[in-house]
Design an enzyme around this catalytic site. Sequence first.
Site, PDB file in Angstrom:
ATOM      1  N   ASP A 193       0.807  -1.253   0.433  1.00  0.00           N
ATOM      2  CA  ASP A 193      -0.294  -0.412   0.145  1.00  0.00           C
ATOM      3  C   ASP A 193       0.515   1.199   0.548  1.00  0.00           C
ATOM      4  O   ASP A 193       0.410   2.140  -0.468  1.00  0.00           O
ATOM      5  CB  ASP A 193      -0.667  -0.149   1.384  1.00  0.00           C
ATOM      6  CG  ASP A 193      -2.102   0.350   1.545  1.00  0.00           C
ATOM      7  OD1 ASP A 193      -2.286   1.234   0.201  1.00  0.00           O
ATOM      8  OD2 ASP A 193      -2.098   2.133   2.189  1.00  0.00           O
ATOM      9  N   MET A 274      -7.492   6.513   3.307  1.00  0.00           N
ATOM     10  CA  MET A 274      -7.733   7.670   2.791  1.00  0.00           C
ATOM     11  C   MET A 274      -6.501   7.350   1.111  1.00  0.00           C
ATOM     12  O   MET A 274      -6.661   8.445   0.720  1.00  0.00           O
ATOM     13  CB  MET A 274      -7.450   8.830   3.283  1.00  0.00           C
ATOM     14  CG  MET A 274      -9.183   8.458   4.003  1.00  0.00           C
ATOM     15  SD  MET A 274     -10.573   8.205   2.665  1.00  0.00           S
ATOM     16  CE  MET A 274     -10.078   9.392   1.677  1.00  0.00           C
ATOM     17  N   ARG A 275      -5.209   6.259   1.750  1.00  0.00           N
ATOM     18  CA  ARG A 275      -4.056   6.583   0.816  1.00  0.00           C
ATOM     19  C   ARG A 275      -4.421   6.560  -0.894  1.00  0.00           C
ATOM     20  O   ARG A 275      -3.712   7.095  -1.225  1.00  0.00           O
ATOM     21  CB  ARG A 275      -2.503   5.725   1.268  1.00  0.00           C
ATOM     22  CG  ARG A 275      -2.000   5.998   0.174  1.00  0.00           C
ATOM     23  CD  ARG A 275      -0.703   5.345   1.452  1.00  0.00           C
ATOM     24  NE  ARG A 275       0.126   5.191   2.185  1.00  0.00           N
ATOM     25  CZ  ARG A 275       0.045   4.752   3.277  1.00  0.00           C
ATOM     26  NH1 ARG A 275      -0.764   3.857   3.162  1.00  0.00           N
ATOM     27  NH2 ARG A 275       0.425   5.877   4.446  1.00  0.00           N
ATOM     28  N   ALA A 276      -5.183   5.403  -1.223  1.00  0.00           N
ATOM     29  CA  ALA A 276      -5.190   5.587  -2.432  1.00  0.00           C
ATOM     30  C   ALA A 276      -6.128   6.243  -3.033  1.00  0.00           C
ATOM     31  O   ALA A 276      -6.104   6.987  -4.581  1.00  0.00           O
ATOM     32  CB  ALA A 276      -6.673   3.927  -2.517  1.00  0.00           C
TER      33      ALA A 276
END
Length: 665
Positions: A193, A274-276
């Site tokens: 991720d 929320m990184r995506a």
Amino acid sequence: MTTPFPFTAVVGQDDLRLALLLNAVSPAVGGVLVRGEKGTAKSTAVRALSALMPTLDVVSGCRFSCDPGSPDPGCPDGPHEPGAFETRAARMVELPVGASEDRLVGALDIERALSEGVKAFEPGLLADAHRGILYVDEVNLLHDHLVDLLLDAAAMGASYVEREGVSVRHAARFLLVGTMNPEEGELRPQLLDRFGLTVEVAASREPDQRVEVVRRRLAYDDDPAGFAARWAEEEAAVRARIVAARELLPSVRLGDGALRQIAATCAAFEVDGMRADIVMARTATALAAWAGRTEVLAEDVRQAALLALPHRRRRNPFDAPGLDEDKLDETLEEFGDSDDDDPDPDPGPDGPGGGGGQPEPDDAPQGDGDTAARPEAGEDGQPQPSGAGEQSAARASEPFRTKVLSVPGIGEGAAGRRSRARTEHGRTTGARRPRGALTKLHLAATVQAAAPHQRARGRSGPGLVVRRDDLRQATREGREGNLVLFVVDASGSMAARQRMSAVKGAVLSLLLDAYQRRDKVGLVTFRGTAADVALPPTSSVDAAAARLETLPTGGRTPLAAGLLRAHDVLRVERLRDPARRPLVVLVTDGRATGGPEPVALAGRAARLFAADGVASVVVDCESGPVRLGLAGQLAGELGGTAVTLDELRADSIAGLVKDVQRRAA
């Protein structure tokens, strides 16, 4: 200096080239993880990218490549006076798999820090890579603690070196690129991720494109400089396009419609955190700048999703990464803005990626699902022993969580999460004199060693007079990964009561546990008249799961042959990797048939493991009202312990580890 292969001369691999170029335009995208089989130009493309990176100005004499326009106020070589600077090419720094922590982050001279109060710091690879490219080949083989340091620095834009309260910080902003072959093992999901984008690459199955690959490679090998000169014009064009896209990037508008599509897409594919969303937004913006636009369109969002989401979608560890493009298109259409959306959501090979400035028009799609699929069992060259009554492969039952099976004692193997080991990271258990460079200071032991000599050394002030002989290295205990060798009975007796589905489910559960604990795994099966190494020891737990799924059953039970083959596998692996300790998991009902005195022969084979001190567990698959207890007897011969399939579950075997250790002691 060797002339690199030109980036624009790489044939095909559109997604790979586009992902690298987007990071060159906007390093905030977060780097690229390139997954693929060997021989697919992964390393070639990454190394070629460095020649396209724009030149940069650095403060003269600064070891940390500070920008003269905005130098790092905390630079260890600072403060920098305005004035002298030099212009040079962006560096590409390679991090070797076997690098030490000090080589990565830098080393602090502990002796001078304690005795003189001087922060004498030797920069590491993170400092060298600042404002350039940091490339990690085979990143999946890098030790976990190094990957953690690497990705933390990439996320924070700074590297911290701390030794017993003395710390040094310096800027470390770089384009992070990792390559890996999934057959050699996967990265942990939380580390996957942290890479902004991921790309799957495979060799083209198109004959014309393969011919062109060979032609260009031979031409480059014959005359690297001449070959590079022929592509100089295309290289210059792409370099200029990167510079133009960087200048345009701050002007690109990410509208509310595009943001809604990004949020809806991430929610639809159930990605965690929320990184995506953030990575998709940055990627879509970079795509628009690369295409020379100041507005993010639906096609940018779609391409960003294909690059940023496949490795983040919620999935089981053994599932291949991927994205349902039909579902993606439906989501984009549902939440699209009719005023902004392009009616054709797929830009194709001539869209914003456009082949990355490539001159060749024959950009065939790479690695389609049909040609890249794994071969079915029985087509991989593994000999299939003959036996009466062979049955088709049974499907594994639903996997479950198992308790930890560990190897007794303290090892010194590769970092992992299974058995106790002396490691560089973990809890401090003692101190010793350093052998070589001091890496982890044991402060109390160092002070205790230096204290009796202070008067003889003429101490007059408050400082402690410390010499090299006083320094003590902290000894630490952590966890190691082991070689878990599965020896699975696939004979007719295992299939007689339709137990193979439950057996496969149990082994799959143990494979999941091995995946999470960073073990190597191997698979030996026996049935009919012989035993086979279905999978030699490997870090790819996925491969073991695939072989297990297609394992057929039937025939007699050559138990001794299975044990002897497993013993031979361990002997060979001990020569290759002597520090990694094995754990044998024998899955059988204990029966042995075929040949003269099969039970006695199996017992003699089992005693070989006991003589070598190999930790072992027998998973007893016997069922029915009448039990012969053969698996328990076999466990005694092995010097291990036996556990039933029901007891293998996490909530049923609380005392299993202690039992394994007691019997092995």
